[in-house]
Design a protein around this motif. Sequence first.
Motif, PDB file in Angstrom:
ATOM      1  N   VAL A 290       0.835  -1.196   0.000  1.00  0.00           N
ATOM      2  CA  VAL A 290       0.000   0.000   0.000  1.00  0.00           C
ATOM      3  C   VAL A 290       0.872   1.249   0.000  1.00  0.00           C
ATOM      4  O   VAL A 290       0.685   2.167  -0.812  1.00  0.00           O
ATOM      5  CB  VAL A 290      -0.960  -0.005   1.213  1.00  0.00           C
ATOM      6  N   VAL A 298       2.087   8.443 -10.040  1.00  0.00           N
ATOM      7  CA  VAL A 298       2.651   9.640 -10.671  1.00  0.00           C
ATOM      8  C   VAL A 298       1.606  10.721 -10.933  1.00  0.00           C
ATOM      9  O   VAL A 298       1.949  11.880 -11.110  1.00  0.00           O
ATOM     10  CB  VAL A 298       3.346   9.282 -11.998  1.00  0.00           C
ATOM     11  N   ASP A 300      -1.613  13.364 -10.191  1.00  0.00           N
ATOM     12  CA  ASP A 300      -1.901  14.239  -9.065  1.00  0.00           C
ATOM     13  C   ASP A 300      -3.242  13.911  -8.421  1.00  0.00           C
ATOM     14  O   ASP A 300      -3.701  14.631  -7.532  1.00  0.00           O
ATOM     15  CB  ASP A 300      -1.951  15.704  -9.550  1.00  0.00           C
ATOM     16  N   ASN A 302      -6.250  12.264  -6.191  1.00  0.00           N
ATOM     17  CA  ASN A 302      -6.319  11.793  -4.807  1.00  0.00           C
ATOM     18  C   ASN A 302      -6.251  10.271  -4.725  1.00  0.00           C
ATOM     19  O   ASN A 302      -6.081   9.719  -3.651  1.00  0.00           O
ATOM     20  CB  ASN A 302      -7.631  12.249  -4.150  1.00  0.00           C
ATOM     21  N   TRP A 303      -6.404   9.612  -5.842  1.00  0.00           N
ATOM     22  CA  TRP A 303      -6.477   8.158  -5.863  1.00  0.00           C
ATOM     23  C   TRP A 303      -5.421   7.592  -6.799  1.00  0.00           C
ATOM     24  O   TRP A 303      -5.124   8.165  -7.831  1.00  0.00           O
ATOM     25  CB  TRP A 303      -7.866   7.705  -6.350  1.00  0.00           C
ATOM     26  N   THR A 312      -8.543  -2.728  -5.048  1.00  0.00           N
ATOM     27  CA  THR A 312      -9.079  -1.392  -4.813  1.00  0.00           C
ATOM     28  C   THR A 312      -8.140  -0.370  -5.425  1.00  0.00           C
ATOM     29  O   THR A 312      -7.011  -0.685  -5.801  1.00  0.00           O
ATOM     30  CB  THR A 312      -9.232  -1.105  -3.300  1.00  0.00           C
ATOM     31  N   ARG A 313      -8.600   0.857  -5.599  1.00  0.00           N
ATOM     32  CA  ARG A 313      -7.719   1.986  -5.771  1.00  0.00           C
ATOM     33  C   ARG A 313      -7.364   2.480  -4.366  1.00  0.00           C
ATOM     34  O   ARG A 313      -8.030   2.142  -3.402  1.00  0.00           O
ATOM     35  CB  ARG A 313      -8.420   3.096  -6.547  1.00  0.00           C
ATOM     36  N   LEU A 314      -6.299   3.262  -4.255  1.00  0.00           N
ATOM     37  CA  LEU A 314      -5.859   3.713  -2.930  1.00  0.00           C
ATOM     38  C   LEU A 314      -6.023   5.220  -2.813  1.00  0.00           C
ATOM     39  O   LEU A 314      -5.749   5.966  -3.765  1.00  0.00           O
ATOM     40  CB  LEU A 314      -4.396   3.334  -2.707  1.00  0.00           C
ATOM     41  N   TYR A 315      -6.436   5.659  -1.642  1.00  0.00           N
ATOM     42  CA  TYR A 315      -6.638   7.083  -1.371  1.00  0.00           C
ATOM     43  C   TYR A 315      -5.338   7.662  -0.847  1.00  0.00           C
ATOM     44  O   TYR A 315      -4.765   7.138   0.114  1.00  0.00           O
ATOM     45  CB  TYR A 315      -7.756   7.221  -0.339  1.00  0.00           C
ATOM     46  N   LYS A 317      -4.563  11.097  -0.201  1.00  0.00           N
ATOM     47  CA  LYS A 317      -4.545  12.384   0.489  1.00  0.00           C
ATOM     48  C   LYS A 317      -4.351  12.178   1.986  1.00  0.00           C
ATOM     49  O   LYS A 317      -4.950  11.294   2.586  1.00  0.00           O
ATOM     50  CB  LYS A 317      -5.879  13.092   0.238  1.00  0.00           C
ATOM     51  N   ARG A 318      -3.531  13.008   2.597  1.00  0.00           N
ATOM     52  CA  ARG A 318      -3.283  12.894   4.027  1.00  0.00           C
ATOM     53  C   ARG A 318      -4.039  13.984   4.776  1.00  0.00           C
ATOM     54  O   ARG A 318      -4.376  15.019   4.219  1.00  0.00           O
ATOM     55  CB  ARG A 318      -1.779  13.013   4.300  1.00  0.00           C
TER      56      ARG A 318
ATOM     57  N   GLN B 184      -0.286   7.502   9.350  1.00  0.00           N
ATOM     58  CA  GLN B 184      -0.788   8.577  10.197  1.00  0.00           C
ATOM     59  C   GLN B 184      -1.327   7.964  11.498  1.00  0.00           C
ATOM     60  O   GLN B 184      -2.427   7.428  11.539  1.00  0.00           O
ATOM     61  CB  GLN B 184      -1.886   9.338   9.461  1.00  0.00           C
ATOM     62  N   GLU B 245     -14.455  15.351   5.227  1.00  0.00           N
ATOM     63  CA  GLU B 245     -13.370  14.498   4.759  1.00  0.00           C
ATOM     64  C   GLU B 245     -12.832  13.603   5.881  1.00  0.00           C
ATOM     65  O   GLU B 245     -12.555  12.416   5.676  1.00  0.00           O
ATOM     66  CB  GLU B 245     -12.242  15.384   4.222  1.00  0.00           C
ATOM     67  N   ILE B 268     -13.291  -2.154   0.870  1.00  0.00           N
ATOM     68  CA  ILE B 268     -11.977  -2.793   0.950  1.00  0.00           C
ATOM     69  C   ILE B 268     -10.983  -1.726   1.407  1.00  0.00           C
ATOM     70  O   ILE B 268     -11.060  -0.598   0.942  1.00  0.00           O
ATOM     71  CB  ILE B 268     -11.554  -3.288  -0.461  1.00  0.00           C
ATOM     72  N   ALA B 270      -8.571   1.022   1.629  1.00  0.00           N
ATOM     73  CA  ALA B 270      -7.991   1.826   0.555  1.00  0.00           C
ATOM     74  C   ALA B 270      -6.981   2.829   1.093  1.00  0.00           C
ATOM     75  O   ALA B 270      -6.534   3.710   0.356  1.00  0.00           O
ATOM     76  CB  ALA B 270      -9.093   2.540  -0.219  1.00  0.00           C
ATOM     77  N   THR B 271      -6.638   2.738   2.363  1.00  0.00           N
ATOM     78  CA  THR B 271      -5.558   3.556   2.921  1.00  0.00           C
ATOM     79  C   THR B 271      -4.672   2.644   3.751  1.00  0.00           C
ATOM     80  O   THR B 271      -5.109   1.567   4.200  1.00  0.00           O
ATOM     81  CB  THR B 271      -6.091   4.686   3.831  1.00  0.00           C
TER      82      THR B 271
ATOM     83  N   ILE C  25      -1.721  19.534 -15.546  1.00  0.00           N
ATOM     84  CA  ILE C  25      -0.527  19.612 -14.673  1.00  0.00           C
ATOM     85  C   ILE C  25       0.561  20.364 -15.414  1.00  0.00           C
ATOM     86  O   ILE C  25       0.835  20.076 -16.581  1.00  0.00           O
ATOM     87  CB  ILE C  25       0.008  18.207 -14.332  1.00  0.00           C
ATOM     88  N   ARG C  27       4.384  20.949 -16.005  1.00  0.00           N
ATOM     89  CA  ARG C  27       5.654  20.256 -15.772  1.00  0.00           C
ATOM     90  C   ARG C  27       6.766  20.919 -16.566  1.00  0.00           C
ATOM     91  O   ARG C  27       6.504  21.718 -17.456  1.00  0.00           O
ATOM     92  CB  ARG C  27       5.531  18.796 -16.221  1.00  0.00           C
ATOM     93  N   ASP C 213     -14.726  11.557  -3.885  1.00  0.00           N
ATOM     94  CA  ASP C 213     -13.849  10.967  -2.866  1.00  0.00           C
ATOM     95  C   ASP C 213     -14.691  10.333  -1.771  1.00  0.00           C
ATOM     96  O   ASP C 213     -14.463   9.195  -1.348  1.00  0.00           O
ATOM     97  CB  ASP C 213     -12.962  12.044  -2.235  1.00  0.00           C
ATOM     98  N   LEU C 217     -14.900   6.386  -0.645  1.00  0.00           N
ATOM     99  CA  LEU C 217     -14.487   5.947   0.691  1.00  0.00           C
ATOM    100  C   LEU C 217     -15.627   5.268   1.433  1.00  0.00           C
ATOM    101  O   LEU C 217     -15.407   4.317   2.196  1.00  0.00           O
ATOM    102  CB  LEU C 217     -13.986   7.148   1.510  1.00  0.00           C
TER     103      LEU C 217
END
Lengths: 320, 320, 320, 320, 320, 320
Positions: A290, A298, A300, A302-303, A312-315, A317-318, B184, B245, B268, B270-271, C25, C27, C213, C217
Amino acid sequence: MGHKFVNQIGPGETIDDIYIVNNPILRSTTRGDLYIAMFLSDRTGQLNGRMWQATEAVYKALPQPGFVRVQGRSELYQNNLQIIINNISVVDADKVQIDDYLARTDKDIDKMFEEVKEMVGRIENTQLKALVGEFLADTELMERLCNAPGGMKLHHACIGGLLEHTHNMLRVGVAMLPLYPSLQADLVLAGLFLHDIGKTEELAYDMAFCYTDSGQLIGHISKSLLMLNQKADALRSRGVQIEQEILDILGHIILSHHGQYEFGSPRIPATAEAAMVYYIDDMDAKISQVVEAINEEVSDSNWTAWKNALQTRLYRKRLE
Amino acid sequence: MGHKFVNQIGPGETIDDIYIVNNPILRSTTRGDLYIAMFLSDRTGQLNGRMWQATEAVYKALPQPGFVRVQGRSELYQNNLQIIINNISVVDADKVQIDDYLARTDKDIDKMFEEVKEMVGRIENTQLKALVGEFLADTELMERLCNAPGGMKLHHACIGGLLEHTHNMLRVGVAMLPLYPSLQADLVLAGLFLHDIGKTEELAYDMAFCYTDSGQLIGHISKSLLMLNQKADALRSRGVQIEQEILDILGHIILSHHGQYEFGSPRIPATAEAAMVYYIDDMDAKISQVVEAINEEVSDSNWTAWKNALQTRLYRKRLE
Amino acid sequence: MGHKFVNQIGPGETIDDIYIVNNPILRSTTRGDLYIAMFLSDRTGQLNGRMWQATEAVYKALPQPGFVRVQGRSELYQNNLQIIINNISVVDADKVQIDDYLARTDKDIDKMFEEVKEMVGRIENTQLKALVGEFLADTELMERLCNAPGGMKLHHACIGGLLEHTHNMLRVGVAMLPLYPSLQADLVLAGLFLHDIGKTEELAYDMAFCYTDSGQLIGHISKSLLMLNQKADALRSRGVQIEQEILDILGHIILSHHGQYEFGSPRIPATAEAAMVYYIDDMDAKISQVVEAINEEVSDSNWTAWKNALQTRLYRKRLE
Amino acid sequence: MGHKFVNQIGPGETIDDIYIVNNPILRSTTRGDLYIAMFLSDRTGQLNGRMWQATEAVYKALPQPGFVRVQGRSELYQNNLQIIINNISVVDADKVQIDDYLARTDKDIDKMFEEVKEMVGRIENTQLKALVGEFLADTELMERLCNAPGGMKLHHACIGGLLEHTHNMLRVGVAMLPLYPSLQADLVLAGLFLHDIGKTEELAYDMAFCYTDSGQLIGHISKSLLMLNQKADALRSRGVQIEQEILDILGHIILSHHGQYEFGSPRIPATAEAAMVYYIDDMDAKISQVVEAINEEVSDSNWTAWKNALQTRLYRKRLE
Amino acid sequence: MGHKFVNQIGPGETIDDIYIVNNPILRSTTRGDLYIAMFLSDRTGQLNGRMWQATEAVYKALPQPGFVRVQGRSELYQNNLQIIINNISVVDADKVQIDDYLARTDKDIDKMFEEVKEMVGRIENTQLKALVGEFLADTELMERLCNAPGGMKLHHACIGGLLEHTHNMLRVGVAMLPLYPSLQADLVLAGLFLHDIGKTEELAYDMAFCYTDSGQLIGHISKSLLMLNQKADALRSRGVQIEQEILDILGHIILSHHGQYEFGSPRIPATAEAAMVYYIDDMDAKISQVVEAINEEVSDSNWTAWKNALQTRLYRKRLE
Amino acid sequence: MGHKFVNQIGPGETIDDIYIVNNPILRSTTRGDLYIAMFLSDRTGQLNGRMWQATEAVYKALPQPGFVRVQGRSELYQNNLQIIINNISVVDADKVQIDDYLARTDKDIDKMFEEVKEMVGRIENTQLKALVGEFLADTELMERLCNAPGGMKLHHACIGGLLEHTHNMLRVGVAMLPLYPSLQADLVLAGLFLHDIGKTEELAYDMAFCYTDSGQLIGHISKSLLMLNQKADALRSRGVQIEQEILDILGHIILSHHGQYEFGSPRIPATAEAAMVYYIDDMDAKISQVVEAINEEVSDSNWTAWKNALQTRLYRKRLE
């Protein structure tokens, strides 16, 4: 000027750079002319190469695999990029920046190995101590442990990746064992240290990461078990007592560490210690996957893109 | 003289003891006589009870459920043991040894709760701190958290079991987070604390462990999500800012903590934080299951009976 | 002259048309020149766009997303078609033919919504009536219900698709309920109306269909449940009685309407009403999928291409 | 005095009643005495019967199966209830209350069959009309259609059950077809009428519901297909044109009506009409199962026992 | 000069060769010009063909499918190779080297068929002998049996492949039956001969291998069963006795020969003979697949590419 | 007078016979009296035994396990039959009819072993010959091979069963290899001989069939691989050349002979020889299971009871 990576080459570019050549084959066209087909690669990928009007002498000079300087041109053929080679010559491995060709862990290998030794040094059971010691004393094997990748693709696919994975699992084990006092810590530590040791024979990593024939036929789980029994035989031949029972219990941890038949484990964890080794392995592998997937994205967005192994796709954003 | 446990009763015994009565029903025989059917239970199991020649007055006096003194006799009927009741009378809950009827964790509930509070007290993010604080301030809910069972059967099925599971998961999280520095920590700690909070509403545990209607219709995962949103609404109504969020990210951890659709997770992970909560939950649950199954085995065999949830028998023998 | 659709562009064509820009984007090349990477799309697909020799001013003027006029040329790069952009300028949304960019149901949205209101208007149970009324009174939400797509890809993927699906399911429910007289019609109607209401928050559909988003989620199932509870809270705060039990039963219909854990349902239908909502949803979705796939097939073959979601090719020929 | 049902017999009771005898076998004890083992049943279940000191004459007089008057006593043997028979004599079928032995639909069979004829009478396509007509003209087969059970256990397991299921499915089809105007109604109606017709040969139901040998070897799906082709051959031999294509399309509906390979369908629905027949069948079967399970629950709990075929317990409480 | 195979064509080549044309369609461009789209194929693959500035006369002259001489040029369009056709003319099938277009078994078809007849000639049971004889006497069907492919892709995908598979299975059966003396050899031999006979109607193979509409709707398993029953009807109409039971048992072998529901078998093998037919079929198919995949690998690697149907790569190196 | 088998004992019988005692445990009642709990078994099953008023001396004299003469009485307790023992005494193994306690193959063990030696004697490859020879020369191991059971339950569960299975598989291999000439016969023969050799260590069979601890922890697949490597080490230590490659290829056959991960194979067959060993093993096991289940059915029905491992009932009737 830096190396031009394979994944940066577009069609119609002039090429003059060093790549790894793989599987060169001498063939003849329908008109009877000789040509050489081969793969050219670095750590970012692999392309087909074609050298027309080749000679047997050029072919015989090629390493299988090895570093070569390639001069030529990129073009599209049947929708795939390939390199048309005008000139090819062998390059001494000393002359290349090896990191351009093989990814390497960004952790300190020596320091990790020292910490691994320290952590397995806590084992008190005499026989387990002897077994682990026999592995540690095999300097050639420990050298391979320090350099082997942890896998081919999904996580820890880098020089030192196997050690990084082993090291982190041992650290997790050391942190968790006090919270599960009924577990036999010596078995867990020995199991964490040895469960993937067969990957040193399953994976080759001189020029690229690939399975050895032997690794693909037998698999690292069975190879780890065989190595454990060979070390025990060696100890016994020197008069050190290793009971069959301890070999069976430790062997069971190795054989069951993928947790389920579906994932290639020939056994299901039948002791709390085997269950813990399985869970630590699974957790460290998946969290690393993960984290690596999030870092390597690469775009920009959020996923990340869809990750099939994680379903799954991964989130990304922190929290602020 | 001690309580005669349900699983110790054989056929043909005289019974005079206190049990929990459940689901008493007044029926009439084909001849028109009234009788009462009911279940009698303690923490070791449940039996059918039958009181012939009953009256509506006796029936109406029975609690649903509640403690009763039962005088009668055990017999086999259609291959099942049942109690033929001559006399039945309500018993005050204060008079019974509650531990005979409900299993209870052997850990110190107050101490565990203090440690839980200390661990979630490390959360620094303002909004997460506020959310967790809102739960901690709900003393009635915290009371239920301290007493609810962690499950119905497989592990932590005891008064205090939910707290014990939450407490141990938080301890594992605190031990592991330093080894995964890119995660986090605040999200992991809040997720560990809240992921099963809906079990306080899913499970009833006054006289026995069972699902509430609401719990069975909605499930603890969705209940936890609803509770999280209600606490956020309460905070917002008092002017505390809780962004959508952060609710989504924390809600996602709750919704995905069973890891796969097959296990009832509607999402599933995703983080990386959701993945860690899932793995810690799964690991703590499974290792507890293995340890409890090994401890509870009554035979002298090296192996337990087949454990269906684990798909194996368990090896019980320890290294010397 | 009509819009040139993305799926009609070949390599080497001159482009001067309006598209939606996404994720631009800024670059810099290895030589230090600035360029902008972006996606260009309409309702038929999406392409990469590259604007070389770009400036920060141009970049900052771009909407994210929004309509732009693109002047340039199409070319193949690494086997993918991309647009090399010479000029790009923002276009007012009023100037575009929105149907070129987002597919729209060919049914009459207003008429469908009137019929939906008529059908749920048959609900007699006071509390269900109040709950449904609370949703109908939320005009902003009803606006979204009328415009949201029913899904991303397989069926009803168009503006108004969610309403079309809801409308048709209600019509099927109304037709079938007389044949199953033991079912509680009010619950079925309310369940059909509300089961997918969370899709209004799960899917975004301003310029293209994508997940929000929050939607990704949390998922539309849990979102629907949250919205139901929020409406109930609103009613209760105004003194309208809504019992927990009715919320649980209706919530259960929402939570189980995918029928199985594997399909993301956190619950399995446990009432006849929940089973009926699940079956009507599944049937309407799958028959729509079959009909759409047959209609959209472009070849003259008696069979469509393989449809993975249906695990078959479809036979298109009709009886004479 | 009414019949004593098998599920009402306890151990140690005196028995004098009529049951169905099945599979009587003459055996000899280790001492050489003859005895007869047999099954005794009615619609509520089945028990072992043993007649000691039997003679070959008694054995030969027994029907296989048939109605018998049994005089004897019930007892437990190896934890199973059995009947020790003192006297056994054949009873004429006319003398028994057949409903005590076979469950029967509570709907009006004649009325349902009339409605079935009316609904399939709407078919307009000449060839489908001829095929359906050929089945309707086979009075012996229609007699079996009116009396066969719809299944062995889960739903419609009663005399008339197959007709009830077919009748209800046709009614659902008639109600839904106007909502899916692109479907070919004639095919759906013919498919609904014929999809289970092979059950008339798969199931036997003279004294009890069981599979015929032929039914178990071939299955009702393939039997239905064979019957369809036989009717077509009969029509063709009389000069009526039935094209292969229409047989294939209708045959496909029959072969795919279980929807998935896993459920015994050798084909997956590849037309919208096949999909609709599958969904109506599945929905009617499952909703009937849920309704029957809720109605048959004997406890007073809000929940039924666990239903394995539905993978849940069912909630029985209705809205007030 | 030899035929230029489809899989040898690169972009930008001049084409003048004979291919099979499939699915030609006359269309008009947005400017109103007519053009023809079509597929061009030989035994190595298929490409799109486009003929611009076409006329209706040219279009009407094209066979569907058939052999044509194509003159034109290859080019890439949307990343796919296509042929731009300048001239197209019909070619007589006699003028082409048919083996360039359809693969053919390298075994001797006549010899295999003789051996098949010899092996089924060992059947002694009168009714099975009559049934098999009825098939053998159908010369048109036997002609198709001798020429049909055994499958579309994975194994025996060549003219004569069905016979080769049937022949080899019978030889395995003959070799194994003496080792399993309790099995009824006649049933096994008849089952091996007939289990795939429906493939003669499921697959078309005049110009290319494809499914017939009927084959795709009904499937070869059900077609084999129908053919068996038709032959039985023909025999019975001539006064030859064929009992229903023998049809059911042999039919069961056909219906269960894929072994599991998941693989499209509507029945599971319920006799030892059905089990043997299933295992011989599965074994012969899979070993043929492995052998063919190893032989067809074009690289020099010790391993083939990943084979999805086998879930592994294959090791090609032989012992010395 | 013959042995009274466990499955023939009813409640309330007087017992005086020889059984195997297992797991005797000395316990004290709540009153402090000593008693012994134990299992009593023969080849037909197992019962609980209880000896009240026991002494430590009696307990210590009991074998674990071993033959004992038991005098007492049978009774029902909690619905299970148990033996109340008055007297118990050790019996010499020579005095018992061993076949009453352990089933034995009805084939001739010596003859089968001779044929096995003859068949593997056909191996020509020097290294495989040496490896197989090393196993044959291990007389103690061959003794175990001749006596071990082939499995615990489903098939070949008898003394000599492993040899019978190995023998029959080799015969099938010898019969089939000529039909698949491209396979390397030596590898298939060696694989068939060795694939289950680890069962000699996995299963114990002195008094009853059960898993050894080591067998259950490691499994026969991994044990077979370890034994192969030990024999190779022994040969190498005597100067016989055994290449790693041949060990890997033969080891792969062993590791993949269950065919799929789900069935406990850590590898998937990647050579034609491994595929053949898997198919012969599977076929012989399943056909034996079917034949044994049909033969063992005690009812007179045309069908056996449901066989879970085969997912069907079996049809028993043979053609006339």
